[in-house]
Design a protein around this motif. Structure first.
Motif, PDB file in Angstrom:
ATOM      1  N   VAL A  45       0.843  -1.207   0.000  1.00 33.50           N
ATOM      2  CA  VAL A  45       0.000   0.000   0.000  1.00 33.50           C
ATOM      3  C   VAL A  45       0.872   1.249   0.000  1.00 33.50           C
ATOM      4  O   VAL A  45       0.630   2.183  -0.764  1.00 33.50           O
ATOM      5  CB  VAL A  45      -0.965   0.000   1.208  1.00 33.50           C
ATOM      6  N   VAL A  46       1.891   1.282   0.845  1.00 32.58           N
ATOM      7  CA  VAL A  46       2.769   2.449   0.921  1.00 32.58           C
ATOM      8  C   VAL A  46       3.525   2.627  -0.394  1.00 32.58           C
ATOM      9  O   VAL A  46       3.703   3.748  -0.875  1.00 32.58           O
ATOM     10  CB  VAL A  46       3.722   2.350   2.129  1.00 32.58           C
ATOM     11  N   SER A  47       3.944   1.520  -1.000  1.00 32.36           N
ATOM     12  CA  SER A  47       4.634   1.607  -2.296  1.00 32.36           C
ATOM     13  C   SER A  47       3.716   2.189  -3.360  1.00 32.36           C
ATOM     14  O   SER A  47       4.113   3.089  -4.109  1.00 32.36           O
ATOM     15  CB  SER A  47       5.107   0.221  -2.744  1.00 32.36           C
ATOM     16  N   LEU A  48       2.502   1.685  -3.437  1.00 36.17           N
ATOM     17  CA  LEU A  48       1.543   2.219  -4.411  1.00 36.17           C
ATOM     18  C   LEU A  48       1.210   3.676  -4.118  1.00 36.17           C
ATOM     19  O   LEU A  48       1.135   4.504  -5.029  1.00 36.17           O
ATOM     20  CB  LEU A  48       0.257   1.388  -4.400  1.00 36.17           C
ATOM     21  N   ALA A  49       1.025   3.997  -2.840  1.00 39.88           N
ATOM     22  CA  ALA A  49       0.694   5.370  -2.454  1.00 39.88           C
ATOM     23  C   ALA A  49       1.825   6.323  -2.812  1.00 39.88           C
ATOM     24  O   ALA A  49       1.586   7.467  -3.206  1.00 39.88           O
ATOM     25  CB  ALA A  49       0.391   5.442  -0.960  1.00 39.88           C
ATOM     26  N   GLY A  50       3.057   5.861  -2.678  1.00 41.14           N
ATOM     27  CA  GLY A  50       4.205   6.696  -3.012  1.00 41.14           C
ATOM     28  C   GLY A  50       4.355   6.927  -4.505  1.00 41.14           C
ATOM     29  O   GLY A  50       4.870   7.951  -4.933  1.00 41.14           O
ATOM     30  N   MET A  51       3.909   5.965  -5.298  1.00 36.99           N
ATOM     31  CA  MET A  51       4.028   6.109  -6.753  1.00 36.99           C
ATOM     32  C   MET A  51       2.895   6.936  -7.347  1.00 36.99           C
ATOM     33  O   MET A  51       3.042   7.491  -8.425  1.00 36.99           O
ATOM     34  CB  MET A  51       4.041   4.729  -7.412  1.00 36.99           C
ATOM     35  N   ALA A  52       1.778   6.988  -6.649  1.00 37.82           N
ATOM     36  CA  ALA A  52       0.625   7.730  -7.156  1.00 37.82           C
ATOM     37  C   ALA A  52       0.830   9.228  -6.924  1.00 37.82           C
ATOM     38  O   ALA A  52       1.498   9.632  -5.971  1.00 37.82           O
ATOM     39  CB  ALA A  52      -0.646   7.268  -6.455  1.00 37.82           C
ATOM     40  N   PRO A  53       0.267  10.049  -7.789  1.00 31.08           N
ATOM     41  CA  PRO A  53       0.371  11.492  -7.561  1.00 31.08           C
ATOM     42  C   PRO A  53      -0.376  11.893  -6.292  1.00 31.08           C
ATOM     43  O   PRO A  53      -1.413  11.313  -5.979  1.00 31.08           O
ATOM     44  CB  PRO A  53      -0.299  12.113  -8.791  1.00 31.08           C
ATOM     45  N   GLY A 150      23.791   6.341  -3.658  1.00 30.03           N
ATOM     46  CA  GLY A 150      23.931   6.959  -4.979  1.00 30.03           C
ATOM     47  C   GLY A 150      22.903   8.052  -5.216  1.00 30.03           C
ATOM     48  O   GLY A 150      23.217   9.112  -5.760  1.00 30.03           O
ATOM     49  N   CYS A 151      21.673   7.803  -4.791  1.00 30.01           N
ATOM     50  CA  CYS A 151      20.613   8.816  -4.931  1.00 30.01           C
ATOM     51  C   CYS A 151      20.943  10.059  -4.114  1.00 30.01           C
ATOM     52  O   CYS A 151      20.832  11.188  -4.609  1.00 30.01           O
ATOM     53  CB  CYS A 151      19.276   8.250  -4.476  1.00 30.01           C
ATOM     54  N   LEU A 152      21.321   9.845  -2.876  1.00 29.85           N
ATOM     55  CA  LEU A 152      21.650  10.967  -2.001  1.00 29.85           C
ATOM     56  C   LEU A 152      22.830  11.761  -2.558  1.00 29.85           C
ATOM     57  O   LEU A 152      22.797  12.999  -2.585  1.00 29.85           O
ATOM     58  CB  LEU A 152      21.963  10.454  -0.592  1.00 29.85           C
ATOM     59  N   TYR A 153      23.839  11.067  -3.039  1.00 34.99           N
ATOM     60  CA  TYR A 153      25.003  11.725  -3.632  1.00 34.99           C
ATOM     61  C   TYR A 153      24.596  12.533  -4.869  1.00 34.99           C
ATOM     62  O   TYR A 153      25.004  13.691  -5.028  1.00 34.99           O
ATOM     63  CB  TYR A 153      26.058  10.672  -3.996  1.00 34.99           C
ATOM     64  N   GLY A 154      23.793  11.939  -5.732  1.00 31.73           N
ATOM     65  CA  GLY A 154      23.361  12.631  -6.949  1.00 31.73           C
ATOM     66  C   GLY A 154      22.544  13.882  -6.660  1.00 31.73           C
ATOM     67  O   GLY A 154      22.700  14.915  -7.313  1.00 31.73           O
ATOM     68  N   VAL A 165      16.414  10.899 -10.503  1.00 32.89           N
ATOM     69  CA  VAL A 165      16.864   9.998  -9.445  1.00 32.89           C
ATOM     70  C   VAL A 165      15.941   8.775  -9.356  1.00 32.89           C
ATOM     71  O   VAL A 165      16.404   7.638  -9.239  1.00 32.89           O
ATOM     72  CB  VAL A 165      16.942  10.739  -8.089  1.00 32.89           C
ATOM     73  N   ILE A 166      14.650   8.987  -9.437  1.00 24.11           N
ATOM     74  CA  ILE A 166      13.691   7.883  -9.361  1.00 24.11           C
ATOM     75  C   ILE A 166      13.855   6.937 -10.542  1.00 24.11           C
ATOM     76  O   ILE A 166      13.908   5.713 -10.379  1.00 24.11           O
ATOM     77  CB  ILE A 166      12.249   8.430  -9.279  1.00 24.11           C
ATOM     78  N   ILE A 167      13.972   7.480 -11.739  1.00 26.52           N
ATOM     79  CA  ILE A 167      14.137   6.644 -12.933  1.00 26.52           C
ATOM     80  C   ILE A 167      15.465   5.885 -12.869  1.00 26.52           C
ATOM     81  O   ILE A 167      15.515   4.678 -13.144  1.00 26.52           O
ATOM     82  CB  ILE A 167      14.020   7.493 -14.219  1.00 26.52           C
ATOM     83  N   ALA A 168      16.530   6.567 -12.466  1.00 32.40           N
ATOM     84  CA  ALA A 168      17.834   5.906 -12.355  1.00 32.40           C
ATOM     85  C   ALA A 168      17.780   4.790 -11.296  1.00 32.40           C
ATOM     86  O   ALA A 168      18.367   3.713 -11.497  1.00 32.40           O
ATOM     87  CB  ALA A 168      18.917   6.922 -11.990  1.00 32.40           C
ATOM     88  N   GLY A 170      15.163   3.019 -10.482  1.00 31.67           N
ATOM     89  CA  GLY A 170      14.423   1.904 -11.080  1.00 31.67           C
ATOM     90  C   GLY A 170      15.317   1.062 -11.969  1.00 31.67           C
ATOM     91  O   GLY A 170      15.303  -0.173 -11.889  1.00 31.67           O
ATOM     92  N   PHE A 171      16.109   1.723 -12.808  1.00 33.95           N
ATOM     93  CA  PHE A 171      17.025   0.989 -13.682  1.00 33.95           C
ATOM     94  C   PHE A 171      18.112   0.271 -12.870  1.00 33.95           C
ATOM     95  O   PHE A 171      18.495  -0.863 -13.185  1.00 33.95           O
ATOM     96  CB  PHE A 171      17.658   1.904 -14.737  1.00 33.95           C
ATOM     97  N   ALA A 172      18.595   0.903 -11.796  1.00 33.87           N
ATOM     98  CA  ALA A 172      19.582   0.261 -10.934  1.00 33.87           C
ATOM     99  C   ALA A 172      18.966  -0.994 -10.297  1.00 33.87           C
ATOM    100  O   ALA A 172      19.630  -2.040 -10.191  1.00 33.87           O
ATOM    101  CB  ALA A 172      20.073   1.218  -9.846  1.00 33.87           C
ATOM    102  N   GLY A 173      17.703  -0.903  -9.917  1.00 35.51           N
ATOM    103  CA  GLY A 173      17.011  -2.060  -9.365  1.00 35.51           C
ATOM    104  C   GLY A 173      16.895  -3.189 -10.366  1.00 35.51           C
ATOM    105  O   GLY A 173      17.086  -4.365 -10.027  1.00 35.51           O
ATOM    106  N   ILE A 174      16.592  -2.847 -11.603  1.00 32.55           N
ATOM    107  CA  ILE A 174      16.514  -3.866 -12.668  1.00 32.55           C
ATOM    108  C   ILE A 174      17.866  -4.564 -12.836  1.00 32.55           C
ATOM    109  O   ILE A 174      17.946  -5.786 -12.938  1.00 32.55           O
ATOM    110  CB  ILE A 174      16.056  -3.239 -14.000  1.00 32.55           C
ATOM    111  N   ILE A 175      18.925  -3.785 -12.826  1.00 29.96           N
ATOM    112  CA  ILE A 175      20.269  -4.334 -13.029  1.00 29.96           C
ATOM    113  C   ILE A 175      20.733  -5.160 -11.816  1.00 29.96           C
ATOM    114  O   ILE A 175      21.246  -6.267 -11.978  1.00 29.96           O
ATOM    115  CB  ILE A 175      21.291  -3.218 -13.327  1.00 29.96           C
ATOM    116  N   LEU A 176      20.536  -4.628 -10.612  1.00 31.68           N
ATOM    117  CA  LEU A 176      21.085  -5.263  -9.431  1.00 31.68           C
ATOM    118  C   LEU A 176      20.227  -6.376  -8.839  1.00 31.68           C
ATOM    119  O   LEU A 176      20.725  -7.252  -8.145  1.00 31.68           O
ATOM    120  CB  LEU A 176      21.335  -4.201  -8.352  1.00 31.68           C
ATOM    121  N   PHE A 177      18.942  -6.318  -9.121  1.00 34.46           N
ATOM    122  CA  PHE A 177      18.059  -7.339  -8.523  1.00 34.46           C
ATOM    123  C   PHE A 177      17.539  -8.276  -9.570  1.00 34.46           C
ATOM    124  O   PHE A 177      16.806  -9.149  -9.376  1.00 34.46           O
ATOM    125  CB  PHE A 177      16.905  -6.677  -7.761  1.00 34.46           C
TER     126      PHE A 177
END
Length: 177
Positions: A45-53, A150-154, A165-168, A170-177
């Motif tokens: 729920v929190v994940s969905l709520a965070g992604m929604a506007p 990495g996000c905090l540094y960027g 940062v959010i898009i990067a 997501g792609f980092a998650g695809i690569i690492l997980f």
């Protein structure tokens, strides 16, 4: 059930200083107390709520209400969450703007900053490790911390836009997980 939903989220709306992420631990506590959701369901729920506007706390209230009592639950929980803000905004506009430069008012809001910061950090830690049932130091944990760093540094060093940062991430998650 609708009355309980309304009162729970009315309480959340009354104490939600600092934004939605500061309320997430309090919502989690009440959701667990009433047995409305498991930890994993709450995390979704929190994940969905965070992604929604929109505000995450209000979105969470809407989704929790919908999960518990359908559309009437969603409306009731959302109304409970936003009603205090509406009343507070009206009061601020009507009265407190006259006193905004008063020493006590300034000191009060400066005093809230550390509490808000602590609650945001708590929510981030709790949310990051909510599904951990075993050891905390795993490949997943290390990669999550690496992406976080990495996000905090960027953001701090290069002033990257949050969308980048959010898009990067997501792609980092695809690569690492």
């Amino acid at each position: 059930m609708l009355g309980t939903l309304f009162l729970v989220f009315l309480k959340m709306g009354c104490i939600s200083f600092g934004g939605g992420y500061t309320v997430i631990p309090m919502i989690e506590r009440d959701v667990r107390f009433y047995g409305w959701m498991t930890d994993q369901e709450f995390q979704r729920v929190v994940s969905l709520a965070g992604m929604a506007p929109g505000p995450i706390a209000t979105n969470s209230a809407t989704l929790i209400g919908f999960d518990i009592a359908g559309l009437p639950g969603a409306i009731t929980a959302t109304a409970g969450m936003v009603l205090p803000s509406l009343v507070i905004i009206i009061i601020i506009v009507a009265f407190l703007m006259r006193f905004r430069d008063h020493r006590v008012v300034k000191a009060f809001f400066y005093g809230l900053r550390p509490a808000v910061t602590a609650l945001i950090i708590y929510a981030a830690i709790r949310f990051g490790f909510i599904s951990q049932s075993g050891p905390y130091l795993t490949w997943s944990t290390l990669m999550t911390l690496l992406i976080t760093a990495g996000c905090l540094y960027g953001v701090l060093k290069y002033k990257l836009h949050p969308v980048v940062v959010i898009i990067a991430s997501g792609f980092a998650g695809i690569i690492l997980f």
